[in-house]
Scaffold this motif. Structure first.
Motif, PDB file in Angstrom:
ATOM      1  N   UNK A 319      11.311 -28.277  11.613  1.00 15.87           N
ATOM      2  CA  UNK A 319      10.110 -28.259  12.378  1.00 15.87           C
ATOM      3  C   UNK A 319       9.377 -29.488  11.831  1.00 15.87           C
ATOM      4  N   UNK A 320       8.714 -30.163  12.711  1.00 16.61           N
ATOM      5  CA  UNK A 320       7.951 -31.471  12.328  1.00 16.61           C
ATOM      6  C   UNK A 320       6.608 -31.293  13.447  1.00 16.61           C
ATOM      7  N   UNK A 321       5.542 -31.650  12.605  1.00 17.49           N
ATOM      8  CA  UNK A 321       4.139 -31.358  13.385  1.00 17.49           C
ATOM      9  C   UNK A 321       3.901 -32.732  14.112  1.00 17.49           C
ATOM     10  N   UNK A 333       4.152 -28.477  17.095  1.00 15.62           N
ATOM     11  CA  UNK A 333       5.306 -27.725  16.178  1.00 15.62           C
ATOM     12  C   UNK A 333       6.689 -27.881  17.147  1.00 15.62           C
ATOM     13  N   UNK A 334       7.723 -28.176  16.628  1.00 14.85           N
ATOM     14  CA  UNK A 334       8.951 -28.399  17.126  1.00 14.85           C
ATOM     15  C   UNK A 334       9.912 -28.827  16.359  1.00 14.85           C
ATOM     16  N   UNK A 335      11.136 -28.878  16.804  1.00 18.43           N
ATOM     17  CA  UNK A 335      12.157 -29.212  15.807  1.00 18.43           C
ATOM     18  C   UNK A 335      12.877 -30.559  16.166  1.00 18.43           C
ATOM     19  N   UNK A 336      13.147 -31.416  14.916  1.00 14.09           N
ATOM     20  CA  UNK A 336      13.865 -32.663  15.238  1.00 14.09           C
ATOM     21  C   UNK A 336      14.634 -32.759  14.259  1.00 14.09           C
ATOM     22  N   UNK A 337      15.790 -33.810  14.404  1.00 18.19           N
ATOM     23  CA  UNK A 337      16.799 -33.797  13.465  1.00 18.19           C
ATOM     24  C   UNK A 337      16.221 -34.702  11.943  1.00 18.19           C
ATOM     25  N   UNK A 338      16.765 -34.241  10.977  1.00 23.79           N
ATOM     26  CA  UNK A 338      16.658 -34.920   9.786  1.00 23.79           C
ATOM     27  C   UNK A 338      17.834 -35.194   8.932  1.00 23.79           C
ATOM     28  N   UNK A 339      17.732 -36.409   8.021  1.00 24.19           N
ATOM     29  CA  UNK A 339      18.889 -36.702   7.365  1.00 24.19           C
ATOM     30  C   UNK A 339      19.163 -35.455   6.316  1.00 24.19           C
ATOM     31  N   UNK A 340      20.436 -35.084   6.109  1.00 21.12           N
ATOM     32  CA  UNK A 340      20.580 -33.707   5.504  1.00 21.12           C
ATOM     33  C   UNK A 340      21.608 -34.388   4.336  1.00 21.12           C
ATOM     34  N   UNK A 341      22.014 -35.473   3.816  1.00 21.36           N
ATOM     35  CA  UNK A 341      22.878 -35.663   3.067  1.00 21.36           C
ATOM     36  C   UNK A 341      22.686 -35.505   1.564  1.00 21.36           C
TER      37      UNK A 341
END
Lengths: 486, 1086
Positions: A319-321, A333-341
């Motif tokens: 989630x990112x505001x 509110x809603x989802x976006x992708x994030x780097x998860x390395x």
């Protein structure tokens, strides 16, 4: 009496630093030179290695958008990098600073006469310093293309440091010479696996030699294969870690796949502050817009391969505001992708490591070379190597095809395997596909509340394959010339 | 002491001059007993017949017959002539009247004694040493007000000096006939007269209009103003009183020609930055050297202005060269008040005031903001955010100031003391911004025996302040920028008690989070003092030894609570503790020789000094707090940082000076100072700084002596070399830093790395200065004009020369390059009206031109604006303070985009398209003070102005950038929206900074004229207040920054966001505005 007074004057005026050493007294003992060598490694904690190489490798390519609110990182994303971009100036400085520290060790170790310093350790220290110098020069060369070649320490005299850029060939020559010298390094320092992952080993030297011969303007694929083999068949026993996801979960950094990694200790000055900049608020505790947002194109690349394992390892939907112009144009509110390395932000003080070289990269590099050499099939052929990596990700193997298709397979495999490890930009350049790939991208900026969207024009050309030489460096060294297009 | 007591007591008994008959009495007790006995005998009628008898004989007979006591001095009889009397049963009155006919004597009968004395004007024959004559006098000013502390000097065979008491009175006994008595008082014309037996005298001193005889503090001593050959500016305690302030530096603003006072911010702890005749260095410190009571002072904010007696600013090389080491930037000599030989006087100075922000900037309101955000495609669910907040209303406030200072001043011939203490609390106009100072001062002087004097000056101060960040962008926590750019749609707090943030970027907390979110404060203590001993070896030779010590500890505490702010939540609370200790000692031993031989006046001075300054600091930062109950660093479970370091530097100097004057007409001064500094390499430590200056007082020449309107005319010329060593300690060393640590095998290894390149050739930066000045005083000193022209050339510039980054270093401190300052200064003071209604005007005007010379072919971009580039440049041929960027051509009506000049027509905007776009240096600066007084009222009106400078308004980059979620100023309502529209505000484009590059678009006219201060004062008549036991009582009201005339669009044209950095000035970047203050004050002396 006058003489006595003057002598005491002189003494009174002789104050020497207490909280730092001086070039006159810092390099006498074995411990001194070890500390200086540690200083050469310390460059790996600089901002460039913490995260700028990821931005330059992934946000500057098709893997990610800049995210965040930083105008200079936006320049990376848009491929419109100003010569006064302070980030690229800092990268240049940090890498050359690493070179200088290596130069210093290579120079000063000659005059250390400490019985504590064995001949073996002396040659190792020189080897480690030469490896690091080569490594930093290799980064500089890939980024800036036309750089001066400095191998002596300490001169700030304009006549000595204000030299024209060396030809890339000359720099590659120096890099290869240093790496060859560094082959004296052991595979095993005998101090445990963790040391062998963090110190430069023969495996790391061979890996960089392989990368260098592949990245050169006129690659030598036979040498690439030779050095890759030296790594793959190394007595160090490198092997793919069986579970991809574990590579980055924070608990398995000392694994058979790691060849050279940057180690951190959480909650100390030697912690990794990078993950905080990538991870979503749910994991960082803060609310600001994160950097290096994975691109629609990258997610598509995972999805079209059905690569769920590596997608979920490398990308976290959260989630990112804030509004994200590519994923979620409204600030709600809603989802976006994030780097998860890296998975642990820990308030800018993470203990998560960074891989600089791991075996999957070398295997794919060998596949790339074998393909170029026409060794596509067979047990040591490009397809077999490629499928080894795919197999670990639980993907079905690719079947035999023509060289050009296999090249595309390998490039795409590297993308999925090495996303956010700073590799993508150089992979595209090496494959000769940078311009076409970037200009073919279908990335749209969205609008909140209406269907209008705007196709991003990256206007890539061959000039964009290099960063500008920092304007301040041009000012400092009038012998340098700006790269074309800037 | 004994003699004095007698003197005062006898005056009380006999208000007139006394003569002892029969026996000369030496003690009061004897005198009283004699008189008591005499008075008991019975008085009789007198019968007496004498012809041409001596008066002595006649008086003796009258005394015998009358039984009265006669009191007179033998010597007065020598002036009398023989008398003829014929008396029969006469009363004593008749007898004396007849006897004293045609004699120069008068008499006075009281009880049973008769006192005789000379008639006024009668001349007593000089009989040196034999009389105990007493002179009682009173010194007043032209209005009749007593002048306490005036100096009374008797010049004769026995020299004597004393000062007047609180009533302005003095008593001299044992004065010789024809002794010359001189009365002097600072700022008044000295008056002298020959003593001829006067008994009671009132001397009215007149203000010395040209103050030619005023004594001016100069380096290592004092000089009469008329003897000065260098360029100095003087600010007196009166000037300081006229502008009550927390920092004495404010009082220098616009008062001294050639002295530029820069306030980097309007907050109370902002302090000042001073440039004397321009900036002289690029890398080394360019602040002047502060010398307080003879000792170098690193900071000035802890000095209490009411303790200051005078400030002298040494501007040119010839006056500053005596401080060779650090004189290149000018020297500010501060002398604090010392005790006077007077009855103890207790003075209370107090004021209270209120400050506020003069101007608000109009920003978009809720609906205008939402419109803009919609246009930028920055959309939130606005229905969730209902507020319409103007953050200026939330953050700015009326701020109160209060100041209480108590001083005791007094002493005797041998001991003088000045003791003071005070408290000042100064709140800033932004929330939670305040400064608090306690100060204590003791100055003591004691004579020991006849030739030795010992004294001390001690200052102790405590300082507390709660700071807020300004001069930075909103993304970096700058409060002032944030109160302009914060979203209007939010309130201060969320329902859960945490601070709100911009709905579009939750990391951008509202500005109250920056002012209230963290507990922070400085807590500083400082001891600053010296002891000295002075020995008058001969009347012309004086030795002085001084030891000065400065010890300051600063402590900074910070605590960010784990809940209320974004950053606090991430760290789960964060605390900092920084401790710094700075100490400095100085030992100076000097000899002064002063001799007047006929018309030749010679002064020679020499000495030796050594000093050392040391620093030690430590810092600790922890995070991860369990709650906000414990706010100190021990409450955090994780140590982020723990560090400490030490450094020291030493200096030595040999100092010498010769002053020579012939006939008050030709004046010559020569200085030579050799200085050694530990920051330079062993072979280059010593620097040699000579200077000389000459003065010619043309008005003393015969051909001008008779020009009646010309009071004084002097031409001065000075040349000198001064130095600068103000770079970091250990600068010549190649320093190898620690802390380049690295983890290998999971284990932390200590590492080192080269920090600076070695430069054993590093040496003094030197400035050569030429100064030509003229002082003209006309019409009985009612018009005074001083003009100085100067040229300062700095060579061997200490310059952190950028070196190729490929060397591994970014800069190398070298002696490379030069720069130049030249200018003209005018100071005019006039007494327009001198009657009951007085009007005086002081005007000064300064012109300075700075130019950077050769700096090793380097250009230095400076003044970086966050998320843009640098706004200024240091470049050969241009002055420091040159703005550099793109040349804006206006908004393209078709596209709405800002257009820039593409000089090389290559289609891309890059470094090659940047040009010089402005200059922060004014064409001239000026100050005008008008002083009016009528009876008990006085008015002081002070205008100050700057003309012809430009400001780079970087605040507008954020408030008119139109590229993201930040709120904007109302000027963006004119933004481009439709093709064909002609406007000067480009369109809103999300994430695109092309419209707000560093460009001429943000250059503004920075000229201003400001009514800097106005004071109306009322002093109660001494006659009235003395009945209440009060010596002096005054009330005043002062306004500061009352009115400003300026075209500048920002809060305030007095900006300098990068004041700490040489070569960057005139940039407004979220700068805390200068405030308007009104105060009411009271001064009372007991």
């Amino acid at each position: 009496m006058c003489i006595a007074l003057c002598a005491s004057c002189k003494k009174f005026l002789d104050v020497t630093p207490e909280s730092s050493a001086t070039t006159g007294n810092a390099y006498k003992t074995s411990k001194d030179i070890e500390a200086a060598l540690t200083g050469v490694y310390n460059t790996l904690y600089q901002e460039y290695f913490i995260w700028d190489r990821v931005l330059l490798g992934d946000a500057r390519s098709d893997n990610a958008y800049s995210g965040g609110d930083d105008q200079e990182i936006n320049q990376y994303d848009a491929l419109k990098i100003s010569s006064s971009n302070s980030r690229t100036t800092f990268d240049y400085r940090q890498l050359f600073n690493g070179v200088a520290r290596a130069n210093l060790v290579i120079d000063k170790i000659q005059s250390v006469n400490d019985p504590q310093l064995t001949a073996e350790r002396k040659s190792q220290i020189t080897g480690e310093a030469k490896f690091l110098r080569a490594y930093y020069y290799f980064e500089l060369l890939k980024l800036y293309g036309n750089i001066p070649l400095v191998t002596d320490f300490g001169s700030v005299d304009a006549s000595k440091v204000n030299v024209p850029a060396a030809t890339p060939d000359a720099v590659y020559k120096q890099i290869i010479a240093d790496l060859n010298d560094a082959l004296v390094l052991p595979d095993d320092y005998g101090q445990g696996a963790s040391v062998n992952k963090s110190r430069a080993t023969k495996g790391a030297v061979n890996s960089i030699l392989a990368q260098v011969y592949a990245q050169m303007p006129n690659p030598d694929y036979n040498k690439v294969v030779t050095y890759c083999n030296a790594v793959i068949n190394s007595p160090a026993g490198y092997d793919l870690h069986p579970i991809y996801n574990q590579l980055f979960d924070g608990s398995h950094y000392i694994n058979s796949e790691a060849i050279f990694e940057v180690q951190f200790i959480a909650n100390t000055a030697q912690a990794n502050w990078g993950p905080q900049l990538f991870l979503p608020p749910s994991l960082t505790g803060d609310a600001w817009r994160k950097y290096c947002t994975p691109s629609v194109d990258l997610v598509k690349a995972y999805d079209s391969e059905g690569d769920i394992e590596r997608k979920n390892t490398n990308i976290l939907m959260a989630n990112a505001e804030w509004a994200d112009e590519y994923w979620k144009p409204c600030a709600s509110a809603g989802q976006i992708p994030f780097v998860f390395k890296w998975e642990h932000a820990n308030g800018y003080a993470s203990g998560d490591y960074t891989y600089l070289i791991r075996l999957a990269d070398i295997i794919l590099l060998k596949a790339e070379a074998q393909n170029e050499l026409g060794n596509i099939s067979g047990t040591d052929g490009a397809i077999t190597l490629l499928n080894k990596i795919r197999g670990r990700a639980h993907l079905t193997g690719k079947t035999m095809s023509d060289k050009e298709t296999v090249k595309t397979y390998i490039l795409n495999e590297r993308r999925l395997e090495l996303a956010f490890e700073g590799s993508r930009f150089n992979d595209l350049v090496r494959a000769g596909k940078f311009t076409t790939t970037m200009n073919a991208l279908q990335e749209y900026k969205l609008n909140c509340g209406n269907a209008d969207r705007e196709l991003v024009n990256y206007a890539a050309n061959s000039d964009k394959m290099l960063l500008p030489i920092p304007a301040s460096e041009l000012n400092r060294n009038n012998q340098l010339k700006q790269n074309p297009g800037y | 002491m004994n003699l004095n007591a007698v003197c005062i007591s006898t005056r009380r008994l006999y208000p007139r001059r006394i003569i002892f008959l029969v026996v000369k009495m030496t003690t009061l007790m004897l005198l009283i007993s004699v008189m008591t006995v005499s008075a008991s005998t019975f008085a009789q009628k007198i019968t007496l017949k004498e012809k041409n008898a001596s008066l002595d004989k006649v008086l003796k007979k009258i005394r015998q017959q009358s039984g009265y006591d006669f009191v007179y001095s033998d010597d007065i009889l020598e002036l009398t002539s023989p008398v003829t009397v014929d008396l029969k049963d006469a009363s004593i009155d008749e007898a004396l009247k007849q006897s004293l006919q045609n004699q120069p004597l008068i008499y006075h009968i009281e009880d049973r004694s008769v006192t005789f004395k000379l008639k006024d004007g009668a001349l007593l024959k000089a009989t040196a040493g034999q009389t105990i004559a007493e002179l009682h006098g009173k010194v007043v000013d032209e209005t009749g007000r007593p002048l306490p502390g005036a100096t009374v000097t008797v010049i004769g065979s026995i020299n004597k000096t004393l000062t007047t008491d609180v009533q302005g009175e003095f008593t001299l006994i044992g004065v010789e006939q024809n002794a010359k008595i001189a009365i002097s008082y600072v700022g008044m014309t000295t008056q002298s007269f020959n003593y001829t037996g006067q008994q009671n005298i009132t001397i009215a001193l007149h203000p010395d209009a040209k103050e030619l005889n005023a004594v001016v503090v100069v380096g290592y001593g004092t000089q009469r103003k008329k003897d000065l050959t260098g360029a100095v500016s003087i600010v007196t305690s009166k000037d300081l009183e006229d502008r009550p302030a927390t920092n004495f530096g404010y009082s220098l603003e616009g008062k001294a020609a050639g002295v530029e006072v820069i306030r980097p911010s309007g907050k109370p702890q902002a302090g000042i930055s001073i440039r004397v005749r321009g900036t002289t260095s690029i890398t080394a410190d360019s602040e002047p050297l502060y010398i307080v009571d003879g000792v170098q002072s690193a900071t000035t904010y802890d000095l209490n202005p009411t303790d200051i007696e005078s400030i002298t600013i040494l501007k040119d090389a010839s006056s500053a060269a005596i401080y060779g080491a650090s004189g290149a930037n000018g020297v500010v000599l501060i002398t604090t008040k010392r005790g006077k030989n007077q009855k103890p006087t207790l003075t209370l100075s107090t004021y209270g005031g209120v400050s506020n922000v003069v101007k608000r900037l109009n920003v978009l309101d809720r609906s205008q903001y939402i419109d803009l955000m919609t246009e930028l495609n920055e959309v939130a669910d606005w229905t969730k955010y209902k507020a319409n907040t103007n953050w200026q209303d939330v953050i700015f406030r009326d701020a109160y100031t209060q100041n209480y200072q108590l001083a005791l001043n007094g002493g005797s011939d041998n001991t003088q003391y000045y003791v003071s203490g005070g408290w000042i609390k100064d709140d800033g106009v932004a929330r939670n911004n305040s400064a608090n100072r306690y100060n204590f001062k003791v100055n003591l002087d004691q004579k020991v025996g006849k030739i030795i004097k010992v004294g001390t000056s001690v200052l102790f101060s405590r300082w507390f302040d709660s700071n807020i960040d300004d001069n930075r962008g909103s993304g970096k926590g700058g409060v002032i920028m944030n109160l302009l750019t914060s979203s209007p749609v939010i309130d201060i707090f969320n329902p859960d008690g945490s601070f709100t943030a911009n709905p579009l970027r939750l990391s951008f907390n509202n500005p109250a989070a920056y002012t209230d979110g963290a507990i922070n404060g400085y807590n500083n203590s400082r001891f600053f003092g010296n002891v000295y001993a002075e020995v008058n070896i001969l009347s012309s030779l004086k030795a002085k030894s001084l030891f000065g010590y400065d010890y300051a500890t600063d402590r900074y505490n910070y605590f960010l609570d784990p809940f209320k702010t974004d950053f606090g939540r991430v760290n789960n609370g964060l605390a900092n503790l920084n401790m710094n200790q700075n100490s400095y000692w100085l030992n100076e031993n000097t000899l002064t020789y002063k001799k007047l031989i006929g018309k030749h006046s010679i002064e020679a001075f020499g000495g030796f000094s050594m000093s050392k300054s040391s620093y030690e600091g430590s810092a600790i930062e922890t995070k991860n707090f369990s709650s906000s109950t414990v706010t100190t660093v021990n409450g955090g479970s994780v140590i982020n940082k723990a560090t400490g370091s030490r450094s020291a530097r030493t200096n030595q100097a040999i100092i010498s000076r010769v002053n020579y004057a012939f006939n008050d007409k030709y004046l010559v001064t020569g200085n030579f100072r050799a200085d050694a500094s530990s920051v330079f390499g062993p072979d280059n430590r010593w620097g040699y700084f000579p200077s000389f200056s000459v003065g010619w007082r043309l008005s003393q020449e015969n051909f001008l002596k008779d020009v009646s309107f010309l009071s004084d005319l002097k031409i001065r010329y000075g040349w000198g070399k001064v130095g600068n060593d103000r770079i970091a300690a250990y600068s010549y060393f190649g320093q190898v830093g620690v802390g380049y640590n690295y983890v290998l095998g999971g284990v932390l290894n200590s590492g080192t790395g080269p920090d600076t390149p070695e430069n054993r050739d590093l040496k003094w930066e030197t400035t050569i200065q030429n100064n030509l000045g003229i002082d003209i005083s006309l019409f009985n000193s009612r018009v005074n004009l001083s003009v100085d022209a100067y040229k300062k050339q700095t060579r061997d510039l200490l310059f952190d020369k950028p070196v190729a980054l490929s060397s591994g270093f970014s800069g190398a401190l070298q002696n490379v390059g030069n720069l130049e300052n030249k200018g003209i200064e005018f100071a005019l003071s006039t007494k327009n009206l001198v009657g009951d209604f007085k009007w005086e005007t002081n005007l000064n005007l300064s012109i300075n031109r700075n130019k950077v010379g050769y700096i090793a072919d380097q250009v230095l971009p400076v003044g970086a604006i966050y998320q843009r580039e640098e706004a200024a440049i240091i470049k050969e041929g241009y002055p420091l303070g040159t703005f550099f960027g793109y040349v804006a051509k206006g908004v393209d009506p078709q596209t709405g985009m800002e257009q820039y000049e593409d000089f090389d027509n290559n289609g891309i905007l890059n470094n090659d398209d940047k040009r010089v776009i402005g200059n922060a240096n004014p064409k001239f600066t000026y100050g005008v003070t008008n002083f009016f007084s009528y009876k008990n009222f006085n008015i002081n009106i002070f205008f100050q102005g700057v003309q012809g400078n430009q400001i780079f308004n970087a605040t507008r980059i954020e408030t008119e950038g139109l590229n993201d979620f930040r709120n904007q100023s109302v000027t963006v309502l004119n933004r481009w929206t439709t093709p064909g529209q002609v406007t000067n505000i480009p369109k809103a484009v999300a994430d695109d900074v092309n419209n707000s590059r560093i460009s001429s678009r943000f250059i503004e006219n920075g000229s201003y004229l400001r009514l800097k201060s106005a004071t109306l004062g009322y002093s109660f008549s001494p006659a009235i207040v003395q009945k209440l036991g009060i010596q002096k009582l005054g009330l005043y009201v002062t306004g500061e920054n009352i009115f400003t005339s300026s075209k500048y669009s920002g809060f305030d044209p007095e900006v300098s966001a990068f004041a700490g950095q040489n070569g960057v000035s005139g940039i407004d970047y979220g700068t805390y505005p200068q405030v308007r203050t009104f105060i009411i004050g009271l001064n009372i002396s007991l």
